[in-house]
Design an enzyme around this catalytic site. Structure first.
Site, PDB file in Angstrom:
ATOM      1  N   LYS A  69      12.175   2.106   0.921  1.00  0.00           N
ATOM      2  CA  LYS A  69      11.728   0.870   1.203  1.00  0.00           C
ATOM      3  C   LYS A  69      12.143  -0.339   0.596  1.00  0.00           C
ATOM      4  O   LYS A  69      12.353  -1.489   0.616  1.00  0.00           O
ATOM      5  CB  LYS A  69      10.038   1.010   0.903  1.00  0.00           C
ATOM      6  CG  LYS A  69       9.333   1.741   1.884  1.00  0.00           C
ATOM      7  CD  LYS A  69       9.033   1.157   3.450  1.00  0.00           C
ATOM      8  CE  LYS A  69       8.358  -0.148   3.334  1.00  0.00           C
ATOM      9  NZ  LYS A  69       8.207  -0.422   4.774  1.00  0.00           N
ATOM     10  N   TYR A 107      11.025   7.970  -0.276  1.00  0.00           N
ATOM     11  CA  TYR A 107      10.291   6.917   0.420  1.00  0.00           C
ATOM     12  C   TYR A 107      10.524   5.655  -0.309  1.00  0.00           C
ATOM     13  O   TYR A 107      10.874   4.523   0.524  1.00  0.00           O
ATOM     14  CB  TYR A 107       8.646   7.489   0.594  1.00  0.00           C
ATOM     15  CG  TYR A 107       8.059   6.336   1.218  1.00  0.00           C
ATOM     16  CD1 TYR A 107       8.097   5.699   2.356  1.00  0.00           C
ATOM     17  CD2 TYR A 107       7.350   5.728   0.334  1.00  0.00           C
ATOM     18  CE1 TYR A 107       7.193   4.617   2.841  1.00  0.00           C
ATOM     19  CE2 TYR A 107       6.303   4.582   0.689  1.00  0.00           C
ATOM     20  CZ  TYR A 107       6.324   4.211   1.737  1.00  0.00           C
ATOM     21  OH  TYR A 107       5.650   2.977   2.173  1.00  0.00           O
ATOM     22  N   THR A 122       5.769  -2.093   0.381  1.00  0.00           N
ATOM     23  CA  THR A 122       4.880  -1.238  -0.594  1.00  0.00           C
ATOM     24  C   THR A 122       4.852  -1.568  -1.883  1.00  0.00           C
ATOM     25  O   THR A 122       5.838  -1.874  -2.399  1.00  0.00           O
ATOM     26  CB  THR A 122       4.907   0.365  -0.146  1.00  0.00           C
ATOM     27  OG1 THR A 122       4.227   1.079  -1.133  1.00  0.00           O
ATOM     28  CG2 THR A 122       6.511   0.504  -0.260  1.00  0.00           C
ATOM     29  N   ASP A 123       3.719  -1.392  -2.675  1.00  0.00           N
ATOM     30  CA  ASP A 123       3.917  -1.346  -4.308  1.00  0.00           C
ATOM     31  C   ASP A 123       4.819  -0.238  -4.938  1.00  0.00           C
ATOM     32  O   ASP A 123       4.900  -0.487  -6.082  1.00  0.00           O
ATOM     33  CB  ASP A 123       2.406  -1.383  -4.650  1.00  0.00           C
ATOM     34  CG  ASP A 123       1.399  -0.217  -4.397  1.00  0.00           C
ATOM     35  OD1 ASP A 123       2.150   0.648  -3.654  1.00  0.00           O
ATOM     36  OD2 ASP A 123       0.429  -0.205  -5.025  1.00  0.00           O
ATOM     37  N   GLU A 124       5.015   0.762  -4.135  1.00  0.00           N
ATOM     38  CA  GLU A 124       5.577   1.826  -4.596  1.00  0.00           C
ATOM     39  C   GLU A 124       7.088   1.676  -4.934  1.00  0.00           C
ATOM     40  O   GLU A 124       7.805   2.290  -5.596  1.00  0.00           O
ATOM     41  CB  GLU A 124       5.826   2.948  -3.648  1.00  0.00           C
ATOM     42  CG  GLU A 124       4.199   3.644  -3.291  1.00  0.00           C
ATOM     43  CD  GLU A 124       4.171   4.738  -2.647  1.00  0.00           C
ATOM     44  OE1 GLU A 124       5.325   5.813  -2.693  1.00  0.00           O
ATOM     45  OE2 GLU A 124       2.933   5.414  -2.458  1.00  0.00           O
TER      46      GLU A 124
END
Ligand code: NAD
Ligand code: DAU
Length: 337
Positions: free
Chosen positions: A156, A152, A127-129
């Protein structure tokens, strides 16, 4: 004639990926390995359940023995790893499952793949997060340092680091993709777009966190699935690829668009307490995958959001079953009105 194992194939993106993949690669076989948590739903795959090229194995990625057996018994040569706890709000109220599945589960999967010896590609979907939050300008590139802000995104980022280490230490043929916010069919109704569609259809309030001006880059799920397919077959092992829609929107504008498409009043909008640690803005520089692998999104946002709203209108039974089942308890504590 390859056999690929897809983890988390009963979730939102995984099921969209499998449906598309079997259509595009009719000679390949897909083994869907999924624990069927609250987010997994085999109804998403009803169209392929009797396809001789599709198999389902109910299993947890933390169960290394079952993963190893599944890889060996099915002669798997490629893994596409979607399985994860994926909802930021849940990671704030209960991070344990995120550490277990996203970090330990990815580790078990890597270990099983390493021992197997026949794995030619291991694609880790991220993810870009992991990059944290942007100010008013700028983009995340593959070189942006990780700065995760929620349990989260930290879980990741940890899994991305583990995957990277297996390339450098064990020469495993791994690839990582970091994608922006997806939307489309089979999106679980705890996430912004499906929650807003369903609440509006039920004439319930639409809870917008904070001032509603947080920005996300929205990508139609089928475009993400196409990108993963291209990276799986053409990407360079050891590389990471950012995937995005070049489609930045403020949350409040997304909510207003949904209301407009449904012919509902903006009076349904309710500003509520902000998400703790709420990242302000995400924006993706996807020029690497565009330049090196020739991928770019096929869907405009206007087309994607219209098709998404139409899908939820045409598939009421799918989401009504979800919001009337176990999920209702969570939903009611989160969005009491
Ligand atoms: P989802 O929550 O809809 O689906 C997750 C799936 O994984 C479910 O089918 C669930 O049953 C399964 N699963 C969970 N824990 C498991 C375990 N321990 N063992 C086996 N299966 C397990 O998630 P999603 O939105 O489809 O996201 C898929 C992947 O893509 C995730 O890795 C997520 O981090 C990543 N991602 C999502 C988005 C997005 O916008 N949704 C964007 C970028 C990246
Ligand atoms: O950026 C990629 C990520 O996108 C993925 O890695 C995650 O798995 C996926 O869930 C998604 O995370 P977000 O937190 O961005 O998605 P969510 O739909 O939960 O929220 C989108 C934005 O909308 C965010 O700024 C929070 C806000 N929001 C969300 C909900 C559920 C609201 O304002 N109200 C809501 O009720």
């Amino acid at each position: 004639m390859a056999t690929i194992m897809v983890t988390g194939g009963a979730g939102f993106i995984g099921s969209n990926f499998i449906l598309r993949y079997l259509g595009e690669h009719p000679d390949d076989t897909v083994v869907n390995y999924d624990a069927l948590t609250y987010a997994g739903n085999l109804e998403n795959l009803a169209a392929v359940k009797d396809d001789p090229h599709y198999r389902f194995v109910k299993g947890d990625i933390c169960d290394g023995q079952l993963v190893s057996r599944t890889l060996a018994e099915n002669d798997v040569s490629m893994i596409v790893h979607f399985a994860a706890e994926s909802h930021v709000d849940r990671s704030i109220t209960g991070p344990d499952a995120f550490i277990k599945t996203n970090i330990e589960g990815t580790f078990r999967l890597l270990e099983a793949a390493r021992a197997n010896k026949k794995i030619e590609r291991f694609l880790h979907v991220s993810t870009d997060e992991v990059y944290g939050s942007l100010g008013a300008t700028g983009y995340f590139t593959e070189e942006t340092p990780f700065a995760p802000n929620s349990p989260y995104s930290a879980s990741k980022a940890s899994s991305d680091m583990l995957v990277r280490s297996y390339f450098h230490t064990y020469h495993m043929p791994v690839l990582t993709t970091n994608c922006s916010n997806n939307y489309g069919p089979y999106h679980f109704p705890e996430k912004l777009i499906p929650l807003m569609i369903i609440n509006a259809l039920s004439n319930k309030k639409l809870p917008v966190y904070g001032d509603g001006k947080n920005v996300r880059d929205w990508l139609y799920v089928r475009d993400h699935c196409t990108a993963i397919d291209i990276v799986l077959h053409k990407g360079t092992p050891g590389e990471t690829y950012n995937i995005g829609g070049n489609n930045e929107k403020m949350n409040i504008d997304i909510v207003k668009t949904v209301l407009k498409l449904l012919g509902k009043s903006e009076d349904l909008i309710e500003y509520v307490k902000d998400r703790p640690g709420h990242d302000r803005r995400y924006a993706i520089d996807a020029s690497k995958i565009q330049r090196t692998l020739g991928w770019s999104p096929a869907y405009t946002f206007e087309r994607g959001i219209k098709e998404t709203v139409d899908w939820y209108l045409a598939n009421r039974a799918w989401w009504e079953k979800i919001i009337s089942g176990d999920y209702r308890r969570y939903y009611e504590t989160q969005y009491k009105q």
